[in-house]
Design a protein around this motif. Structure first.
Motif, short mmCIF file in Angstrom:
data_model
loop_
_atom_site.label_atom_id
_atom_site.label_comp_id
_atom_site.label_asym_id
_atom_site.label_seq_id
_atom_site.Cartn_x
_atom_site.Cartn_y
_atom_site.Cartn_z
N GLN A 1 1.00 -1.73 -0.09
CA GLN A 1 -0.21 0.01 -0.35
C GLN A 1 1.04 1.21 -0.17
N LYS A 2 1.88 1.02 0.91
CA LYS A 2 3.16 2.08 0.26
C LYS A 2 2.88 3.00 -1.94
N ILE A 3 3.43 4.42 -1.24
CA ILE A 3 2.97 5.20 -1.94
C ILE A 3 4.17 6.09 -2.20
N LYS A 4 4.27 6.23 -3.25
CA LYS A 4 6.21 7.33 -4.09
C LYS A 4 6.25 8.93 -3.64
N ASN A 5 4.95 9.27 -4.62
CA ASN A 5 4.28 10.37 -3.99
C ASN A 5 3.87 10.77 -3.80
N MET A 6 2.31 10.51 -2.74
CA MET A 6 1.45 11.01 -2.35
C MET A 6 0.99 12.82 -1.76
N PRO A 7 -0.06 12.73 -2.49
CA PRO A 7 -0.65 13.93 -2.41
C PRO A 7 -1.13 14.15 -0.77
N PHE A 8 -0.65 15.25 -0.22
CA PHE A 8 -2.12 15.77 0.85
C PHE A 8 -1.54 16.79 1.39
N SER A 9 -2.71 17.23 2.07
CA SER A 9 -3.01 18.80 2.34
C SER A 9 -3.09 19.03 3.72
N LYS A 10 -3.59 20.18 3.96
CA LYS A 10 -3.15 21.37 6.02
C LYS A 10 -4.38 20.38 6.72
N TYR A 11 -4.93 19.19 5.92
CA TYR A 11 -6.47 18.95 6.66
C TYR A 11 -5.60 17.44 7.10
N ASP A 12 -5.13 16.77 6.57
CA ASP A 12 -4.80 15.43 6.57
C ASP A 12 -3.52 15.82 8.21
N LYS A 13 -2.93 14.73 9.29
CA LYS A 13 -3.08 14.03 10.05
C LYS A 13 -1.73 13.46 9.98
N LYS A 14 -0.11 13.49 10.25
CA LYS A 14 0.22 12.77 10.05
C LYS A 14 0.20 11.52 10.84
N LEU A 15 0.96 10.10 10.64
CA LEU A 15 0.85 9.56 11.48
C LEU A 15 2.40 8.79 12.08
N ASP A 16 2.09 8.42 13.91
CA ASP A 16 3.38 9.16 14.87
C ASP A 16 4.36 7.44 14.22
N PHE A 17 3.84 5.96 13.84
CA PHE A 17 4.29 5.44 13.26
C PHE A 17 3.65 4.73 12.29
N ILE A 18 3.59 3.70 11.12
CA ILE A 18 2.83 2.94 9.95
C ILE A 18 4.11 1.71 10.09
N ILE A 19 3.26 0.47 10.33
CA ILE A 19 3.69 -0.76 10.89
C ILE A 19 2.72 -1.55 9.73
N THR A 20 3.89 -2.88 9.11
CA THR A 20 3.24 -3.08 8.19
C THR A 20 3.78 -4.91 8.35
N GLU A 21 3.44 -5.82 7.59
CA GLU A 21 4.11 -7.42 7.50
C GLU A 21 5.74 -7.08 7.76
N LYS A 22 6.23 -6.03 7.05
CA LYS A 22 8.01 -6.38 6.42
C LYS A 22 9.09 -5.00 7.39
N GLU A 23 8.10 -3.84 7.89
CA GLU A 23 8.72 -3.00 8.04
C GLU A 23 7.68 -2.16 9.26
N ILE A 24 9.05 -1.14 9.77
CA ILE A 24 7.84 -0.40 11.58
C ILE A 24 8.52 1.05 11.15
N LEU A 25 7.90 2.21 9.51
CA LEU A 25 8.41 3.45 9.88
C LEU A 25 8.24 4.08 10.79
N LYS A 26 8.98 5.79 11.09
CA LYS A 26 9.08 6.39 12.24
C LYS A 26 9.97 7.55 11.88
#
Length: 181
Positions: A156-181
């Motif tokens: 589900q990872k996207i290389k260039n994702m559009p986002f707006s000022k209303y979109d809230k970032k996450l602190d972590f993203i966990i998949t079956e393969k990795e943990i992003l922080k």
């Protein structure tokens, strides 16, 4: 591509690649929580639908480890609140076909598991387009600090994702393969 086009593409990929056996390693998840959270034991989860990564096994295990668990309930005006829930509690189906707790005990989680359609390396999240989680995160962060953890499949990872000022970032993203922080 705009958000709507990306969303449609990823949802199709997720549906075509959905595999109930593809999941987050629960022991790694528990170790991650111990390392990255204070001694909190109150967590907001979600009831998986539409081929989302399943968090119910995680919620069940955490409840057995004395975590207080809550699930979201959709309210009027696209608002959402979390209510206490236990694995044995009955659920009702909301207007989107998603099970919700019947409990009347509103709950403010310290850790929030967030479903998502897509994500990028900068911890941006693409949801379904209703803004429920973005509004909830904005609301709860006025009350308390909350750790926001996105759960997703690695595809589900996207290389260039559009986002707006209303979109809230996450602190972590966990998949079956990795943990992003």
């Amino acid at each position: 591509m705009n958000k709507s086009q990306i969303r449609k593409k990823i949802l199709k990929i997720r549906k075509n690649n959905f595999n109930k056996n593809l999941k987050i390693n629960i022991n790694n998840f528990i170790s991650f929580l111990k390392l990255n959270t204070d001694s909190t034991n109150n967590l907001g989860g979600y009831y998986p639908s539409n081929h989302e990564i399943d968090d119910l096994e995680i919620l069940d295990l955490l409840e057995k480890k004395n975590f207080e668990i809550s699930l979201p309930v959709i309210r009027k005006n696209n608002q959402m609140d979390f209510f206490k829930w236990s694995n044995n509690d009955p659920l009702k189906i909301n207007k989107f076909g998603i099970p919700e707790p019947i409990s009347s005990k509103k709950f403010y989680p310290d850790i929030l598991l967030v479903p998502l359609v897509g994500y990028d390396n900068d911890l941006n999240r693409l949801g379904y387009g209703g803004g429920f989680y973005d509004r909830y995160i904005e609301k709860i962060e006025k009350i308390k600090k909350v750790i926001k953890i996105g759960l997703a499949f690695s595809y589900q990872k996207i290389k260039n994702m559009p986002f707006s000022k209303y979109d809230k970032k996450l602190d972590f993203i966990i998949t079956e393969k990795e943990i992003l922080k």
